[in-house]
Design a protein around this motif. Structure first.
Motif, PDB file in Angstrom:
ATOM      1  N   ILE A 113       0.933  -1.155   0.061  1.00  0.00           N
ATOM      2  CA  ILE A 113       0.143   0.043  -0.162  1.00  0.00           C
ATOM      3  C   ILE A 113       0.959   1.252   0.156  1.00  0.00           C
ATOM      4  CG2 ILE A 113      -1.904   1.003   1.436  1.00  0.00           C
ATOM      5  CD1 ILE A 113      -2.634  -1.422   2.481  1.00  0.00           C
ATOM      6  N   LEU A 114       1.818   1.352   0.946  1.00  0.00           N
ATOM      7  CA  LEU A 114       2.732   2.333   1.052  1.00  0.00           C
ATOM      8  C   LEU A 114       4.287   1.484   0.901  1.00  0.00           C
ATOM      9  CD1 LEU A 114       1.327   4.654   3.596  1.00  0.00           C
ATOM     10  CD2 LEU A 114       1.144   5.016   1.313  1.00  0.00           C
ATOM     11  N   PRO A 115       5.373   2.186   0.973  1.00  0.00           N
ATOM     12  CA  PRO A 115       6.626   1.692   1.236  1.00  0.00           C
ATOM     13  C   PRO A 115       6.624   1.322   2.585  1.00  0.00           C
ATOM     14  CG  PRO A 115       6.892   3.669   0.300  1.00  0.00           C
ATOM     15  CD  PRO A 115       5.576   3.720   0.474  1.00  0.00           C
ATOM     16  N   ARG A 116       6.674  -0.048   3.078  1.00  0.00           N
ATOM     17  CA  ARG A 116       6.987  -0.737   4.293  1.00  0.00           C
ATOM     18  C   ARG A 116       5.417  -0.874   4.856  1.00  0.00           C
ATOM     19  NH1 ARG A 116       8.989   1.455   8.808  1.00  0.00           N
ATOM     20  NH2 ARG A 116       8.344   3.797   8.133  1.00  0.00           N
ATOM     21  N   LEU A 117       4.356  -0.840   4.205  1.00  0.00           N
ATOM     22  CA  LEU A 117       2.988  -1.010   4.717  1.00  0.00           C
ATOM     23  C   LEU A 117       2.428  -1.935   3.707  1.00  0.00           C
ATOM     24  CD1 LEU A 117       0.759  -0.848   6.789  1.00  0.00           C
ATOM     25  CD2 LEU A 117      -0.006   1.030   5.210  1.00  0.00           C
ATOM     26  N   TRP A 118       1.992  -3.186   4.127  1.00  0.00           N
ATOM     27  CA  TRP A 118       1.335  -4.293   3.127  1.00  0.00           C
ATOM     28  C   TRP A 118       0.250  -4.863   3.641  1.00  0.00           C
ATOM     29  CZ3 TRP A 118       4.160  -6.540  -1.113  1.00  0.00           C
ATOM     30  CH2 TRP A 118       5.267  -6.111  -1.480  1.00  0.00           C
ATOM     31  N   THR A 119      -0.683  -5.521   2.754  1.00  0.00           N
ATOM     32  CA  THR A 119      -1.608  -6.352   3.259  1.00  0.00           C
ATOM     33  C   THR A 119      -0.702  -7.798   3.287  1.00  0.00           C
ATOM     34  OG1 THR A 119      -2.263  -7.233   1.007  1.00  0.00           O
ATOM     35  CG2 THR A 119      -3.323  -4.951   1.670  1.00  0.00           C
ATOM     36  N   THR A 120      -1.745  -8.517   4.213  1.00  0.00           N
ATOM     37  CA  THR A 120      -1.043  -9.576   4.253  1.00  0.00           C
ATOM     38  C   THR A 120      -1.561 -10.654   3.237  1.00  0.00           C
ATOM     39  OG1 THR A 120      -2.949 -10.374   5.315  1.00  0.00           O
ATOM     40  CG2 THR A 120      -1.397  -9.848   6.876  1.00  0.00           C
ATOM     41  N   GLY A 121      -2.502 -10.232   2.291  1.00  0.00           N
ATOM     42  CA  GLY A 121      -2.995 -11.261   1.389  1.00  0.00           C
ATOM     43  C   GLY A 121      -3.832 -12.213   2.269  1.00  0.00           C
TER      44      GLY A 121
END
Ligand SMILES: [Fe+2]
Ligand SMILES: [Fe+2]
Length: 274
Positions: free
Chosen positions: A131-139
């Motif tokens: 989503i942002l650098p260093r921020l993700w969804t887990t999937g």
């Protein structure tokens, strides 16, 4: 990372509470809203108290379809910037129901896919998304050898029939802080231990912080014992901030074993900095 909506509010707090969850994740430059609580009324009131104009939100992410996480979406649509991306699992739009007694009640999204797509850019993927650098969804949490955080009365539509909700849409967010991970859960219906294992496998770093709804309300005492054993053995785990659907018995069990690492009061208006 600010809790915007939770079931609880602090005494004398100007924030409003309701059964639901929403978090705001902010970097120096960007803002992501994770879930929207149960109602636009509470969400917009609390965002205003935080001095956050919804038009300044850069992205939305939705943990799963249930109304207590998506009910604020219809009202929010009128305030966010056109084309704002929304990150979620593609199974978000399946019909979800709850049958406690009598006829099943709808408990899923209260807004259609078409209405969302008219305002937002839908980023639907079962794989992890940045989503942002260093921020993700887990999937999607695909491997679930441990108990899920489910409820017997949760159903989903499959063809013409109603079957037990498989919670394929359930996901959490992951923030990378140096070599450690911060996990932010919505309802954790895929199961807390399944989610933890998935995240450490997918992101190849240890989890230092767990926060959000852990849905341990239906966990047995044996389940809770097993969970506290696993958490106790996680070498990098520093803090757990359970809220929303975690459940009182789970909170007590976690606190008895993990002591001050378990922090209460991650309610509307609380800010965690990483
Ligand atoms: Fe849920
Ligand atoms: Fe929930």
């Amino acid at each position: 990372m600010t809790c915007v909506v939770d079931d609880a509010v602090q005494r004398s707090s100007p924030f409003w509470g309701e059964h639901g969850l929403a978090f705001l994740i902010e970097s120096e430059a960007e803002r992501v809203l994770f879930d929207t609580g149960q109602s636009g009324t509470v969400l917009l009131h609390n965002l205003e108290l935080l001095d956050v104009d919804p038009a300044t939100i850069d992205a939305l992410a939705i943990s799963h379809a249930h109304y207590d996480h998506t009910g604020g979406l219809p009202a929010l649509l009128e305030h966010v910037s056109p084309g704002t991306p929304l990150y979620a699992n593609p199974d978000l739009f399946r019909e979800r129901l709850s049958r406690r007694e009598g006829e099943p009640q709808a408990v899923g999204l209260s807004v259609t896919r078409e209405a969302l797509a008219a305002h937002l850019t839908l980023c639907l993927n079962a794989a992890a998304q940045e989503i942002l650098p260093r921020l993700w969804t887990t999937g999607e949490i695909t491997e679930r050898p441990e108990p899920e955080g489910g409820s017997d009365y949760h159903l989903m539509r499959e063809g013409d029939s109603l079957v037990a909700d498989a919670y394929r849409d359930d996901m959490a967010l992951v923030l990378q802080t140096g070599e450690r991970l911060v996990l932010l859960c919505g309802c954790c219906h895929a199961g807390l231990l399944n989610t933890l294992a998935h995240v450490e496998r997918a992101f190849e770093r240890p989890i230092a912080v767990i926060s959000g709804g852990l849905h341990l309300t239906s966990a047995t005492l044996d389940d809770l014992q097993h969970i506290t054993d696993v958490l106790s053995a996680m070498p990098a785990l520093q803090r757990v901030y359970p809220n929303h659907c975690t459940g009182e018995a789970a909170f007590v069990a976690l606190t008895q074993v993990l002591g001050p690492s378990i922090v209460r009061a991650y309610s509307a208006g609380t800010v965690l900095e990483f």
